[in-house]
Design a protein around this motif. Structure first.
Motif, mmCIF file in Angstrom:
data_model
loop_
_atom_site.group_PDB
_atom_site.id
_atom_site.type_symbol
_atom_site.label_atom_id
_atom_site.label_comp_id
_atom_site.label_asym_id
_atom_site.label_seq_id
_atom_site.Cartn_x
_atom_site.Cartn_y
_atom_site.Cartn_z
ATOM 1 N N ALA A 17 25.317 17.144 0.008
ATOM 2 C CA ALA A 17 25.779 16.114 -0.924
ATOM 3 C C ALA A 17 24.665 15.162 -1.359
ATOM 4 O O ALA A 17 24.863 14.358 -2.265
ATOM 5 C CB ALA A 17 26.915 15.316 -0.278
ATOM 6 N N ILE A 62 29.760 18.538 -0.757
ATOM 7 C CA ILE A 62 28.990 18.271 -1.976
ATOM 8 C C ILE A 62 29.388 16.933 -2.600
ATOM 9 O O ILE A 62 30.443 16.388 -2.300
ATOM 10 C CB ILE A 62 29.184 19.384 -3.041
ATOM 11 C CG1 ILE A 62 30.676 19.565 -3.353
ATOM 12 C CG2 ILE A 62 28.558 20.679 -2.592
ATOM 13 C CD1 ILE A 62 30.925 20.329 -4.627
ATOM 14 N N HIS A 63 28.545 16.475 -3.475
ATOM 15 C CA HIS A 63 28.826 15.296 -4.290
ATOM 16 C C HIS A 63 29.359 15.810 -5.632
ATOM 17 O O HIS A 63 29.009 16.931 -6.040
ATOM 18 C CB HIS A 63 27.510 14.518 -4.475
ATOM 19 C CG HIS A 63 27.670 13.246 -5.225
ATOM 20 N ND1 HIS A 63 27.541 13.184 -6.592
ATOM 21 C CD2 HIS A 63 27.955 11.998 -4.805
ATOM 22 C CE1 HIS A 63 27.752 11.935 -6.973
ATOM 23 N NE2 HIS A 63 27.996 11.204 -5.907
ATOM 24 N N LYS A 66 27.287 17.843 -8.024
ATOM 25 C CA LYS A 66 26.670 19.104 -7.597
ATOM 26 C C LYS A 66 27.474 20.341 -7.990
ATOM 27 O O LYS A 66 27.498 21.351 -7.275
ATOM 28 C CB LYS A 66 26.407 19.030 -6.112
ATOM 29 C CG LYS A 66 25.374 17.930 -5.823
ATOM 30 C CD LYS A 66 24.752 18.117 -4.511
ATOM 31 C CE LYS A 66 23.262 18.014 -4.553
ATOM 32 N NZ LYS A 66 22.684 18.155 -3.226
ATOM 33 N N GLU A 109 34.411 17.420 -1.240
ATOM 34 C CA GLU A 109 33.580 16.393 -1.882
ATOM 35 C C GLU A 109 33.385 15.173 -0.993
ATOM 36 O O GLU A 109 34.326 14.675 -0.385
ATOM 37 C CB GLU A 109 34.216 15.958 -3.205
ATOM 38 C CG GLU A 109 33.859 16.904 -4.318
ATOM 39 C CD GLU A 109 34.231 16.391 -5.698
ATOM 40 O OE1 GLU A 109 34.648 15.223 -5.816
ATOM 41 O OE2 GLU A 109 34.099 17.175 -6.643
ATOM 42 N N GLN A 110 32.149 14.713 -0.956
ATOM 43 C CA GLN A 110 31.828 13.432 -0.321
ATOM 44 C C GLN A 110 31.403 12.537 -1.479
ATOM 45 O O GLN A 110 30.334 12.744 -2.052
ATOM 46 C CB GLN A 110 30.665 13.605 0.662
ATOM 47 C CG GLN A 110 30.263 12.311 1.357
ATOM 48 C CD GLN A 110 28.868 12.370 1.992
ATOM 49 O OE1 GLN A 110 28.000 13.122 1.569
ATOM 50 N NE2 GLN A 110 28.649 11.545 2.997
ATOM 51 N N SER A 111 32.264 11.594 -1.845
ATOM 52 C CA SER A 111 31.924 10.843 -3.052
ATOM 53 C C SER A 111 30.977 9.672 -2.795
ATOM 54 O O SER A 111 30.283 9.233 -3.690
ATOM 55 C CB SER A 111 33.182 10.390 -3.772
ATOM 56 O OG SER A 111 34.131 10.013 -2.837
ATOM 57 N N GLN A 113 27.664 8.123 -0.577
ATOM 58 C CA GLN A 113 26.511 8.565 0.215
ATOM 59 C C GLN A 113 26.430 7.679 1.458
ATOM 60 O O GLN A 113 25.897 6.577 1.386
ATOM 61 C CB GLN A 113 25.232 8.377 -0.599
ATOM 62 C CG GLN A 113 25.238 9.111 -1.920
ATOM 63 C CD GLN A 113 24.662 10.491 -1.775
ATOM 64 O OE1 GLN A 113 23.563 10.657 -1.283
ATOM 65 N NE2 GLN A 113 25.397 11.483 -2.218
ATOM 66 N N ALA A 119 28.887 12.876 6.132
ATOM 67 C CA ALA A 119 29.075 14.166 5.434
ATOM 68 C C ALA A 119 29.774 15.165 6.364
ATOM 69 O O ALA A 119 30.710 15.861 5.956
ATOM 70 C CB ALA A 119 27.729 14.716 4.972
#
Ligand code: G1P
Length: 295
Positions: A17, A62-63, A66, A109-111, A113, A119
Motif C-alpha cells: 500500500a 493496497i491503497h 494502486k 484496501e488500506q486507505s 498510511q 497494513a
C-alpha cells in the motif's frame, strides 16, 4: 501425551500500500510492485513464491491509488484469445497461468498510511484465526528453495510460533531494519529470538541480524497490533507487535538461504533484474560480460 497438530499455513499477505517514495517519480502512476523483473511484475514473483510455499490464498494490501495491481490479476479472456490467434503459445500459456494465480489473489484496501503493522492488521478478516506468511513487496529473494517455503519448513521443525526471515547486515546499516537479538539453536540458521528493535542506530542495535522481508506469524499478532501505540516514525510497527509476543509464544528467526534484493529503490531494482537474468537461460545471454562491454 499427544502433540497437537500444527495448523496449516493457508494464506500469505503482501503489504503493497506504500507510495514507493524511494522510487518516485517512476512510482507515481506505476506502483513499484508493478515494476517488471524480466517478464513479469515484481508482485507476480511474490505471489508465485507464496503459492510455492503451499498457501491457498494471497491477500494484497493496497491503497486505492494502486489499481494496476488489481488489473494485473483480473481475467482478460480477449488477450488469451489474441495470443492464440497470433500463434504465440508461450504467451498464451503464460496468460493462462496468470489467470490461475489471479484466482488465488484477493485485495484489501488500506486507505490511510499508518505503517507496516497497520497494513498487516488490515488482512485480519481475510486471514482469520490461522498462521500466515507475510512477504514484503520491496523484497525479492533469489534462492534455491523459495524463501517463503523455507519459513514453512522451519515451522515444521520448530513448531507453533512466529518465525522471522533474517539476514546478517553490516552494523552501520542497522537503522534501516528491524534488528533481532537471540541465541542460535542446535540447527544452523535457526535462532531463538529474545529481543527485537525497529531501526536502531548502530550503537543501540542489539545485534546485526536484520528482519529481511519475510515473516510467518501467528494470529495473536493481530491482537497486539490492534492495541499498539505508534512506534518508530509515528507508525504502527509490525516489529513492535512481534516483540510483544516474545515470552508469550516462541519467536524464532531463520537466516534463510538466498539473496534478497531491495527493489524499492532504483539501485536495488536494477541489481535484481541483472541477478534474475543471469540465472535464467532465456535472458542470460543479454547480461553476459561480452554484451555488457558493447553497451
Ligand atoms: C520494514 C520493517 C523492518 C524490516 C524491513 C526489511 O521496514 O519495518 O523491520 O527490517 O522492512 O524487511 P521498511 O523497509 O518498510 O521501512
Amino acid at each position: 501425551m499427544t502433540i497437537p497438530a500444527l495448523a496449516p499455513v493457508r494464506s500469505a499477505v503482501i503489504p503493497a500500500a506504500g507510495f514507493g517514495t524511494r522510487f518516485l517519480p517512476a512510482s507515481k502512476a506505476v506502483p513499484k510492485e508493478m515494476n517488471v523483473v524480466l517478464d513479469r511484475p515484481a508482485v507476480q514473483w511474490l505471489v508465485e513464491e507464496a503459492l510455492a510455499a503451499g498457501v491457498e490464498e494471497v491477500v494484497c494490501i493496497i491503497h486505492p491509488r494502486k489499481a494496476p495491481l488489481v488489473r494485473h490479476f483480473s481475467p482478460v479472456p480477449e488477450l488469451i484469445e489474441a495470443a492464440r490467434r497470433a500463434g504465440r503459445p508461450a504467451v498464451e500459456a503464460a496468460l493462462r497461468r496468470l489467470e490461475e494465480l489471479a484466482g488465488r489473489v484477493r485485495f484489501v484496501e488500506q486507505s490511510e498510511q499508518r505503517g507496516l503493522g497497520h497494513a498487516v492488521l488490515c488482512a485480519e478478516a481475510a486471514v482469520g484465526d490461522a498462521p500466515f506468511l507475510v512477504l514484503l513487496g520491496d523484497a525479492l529473494v533469489r534462492s534455491r528453495t523459495p524463501c517463503a517455503l523455507q519459513l514453512v519448513q522451519a515451522r515444521e521443525r520448530l513448531g507453533r510460533g512466529c518465525i522471522l526471515g533474517l539476514e546478517q547486515v553490516p552494523r552501520r546499516l542497522t537503522d534501516r531494519y528491524g534488528i533481532a537479538a537471540g541465541e542460535p539453536t542446535e540447527i544452523e540458521g535457526d535462532w531463538r529470538i529474545t529481543d527485537l528493535v525497529e531501526k536502531p542506530t548502530p550503537a543501540a542495535a542489539p545485534g546485526d541480524l536484520a528482519v529481511a522481508g519475510r515473516y510467518l506469524l501467528e494470529p495473536e499478532v493481530f491482537e497486539r497490533l490492534r492495541t499498539l501505540a505508534p512506534g518508530k516514525g509515528g507508525e504502527i510497527q509490525l516489529t513492535d507487535a512481534i516483540r510483544g509476543l516474545i515470552g508469550e509464544m516462541p519467536v524464532h528467526g531463520l537466516v534463510y538461504e538466498g539473496k534478497r534484493y531491495d527493489i524499492g529503490s532504483p539501485e536495488g531494482y536494477l541489481a535484481a533484474c541483472i541477478a534474475f537474468a543471469r540465472r535464467d537461460p532465456r535472458f542470460r545471454k543479454v547480461v553476459s560480460a561480452s554484451v555488457f562491454a558493447k553497451c
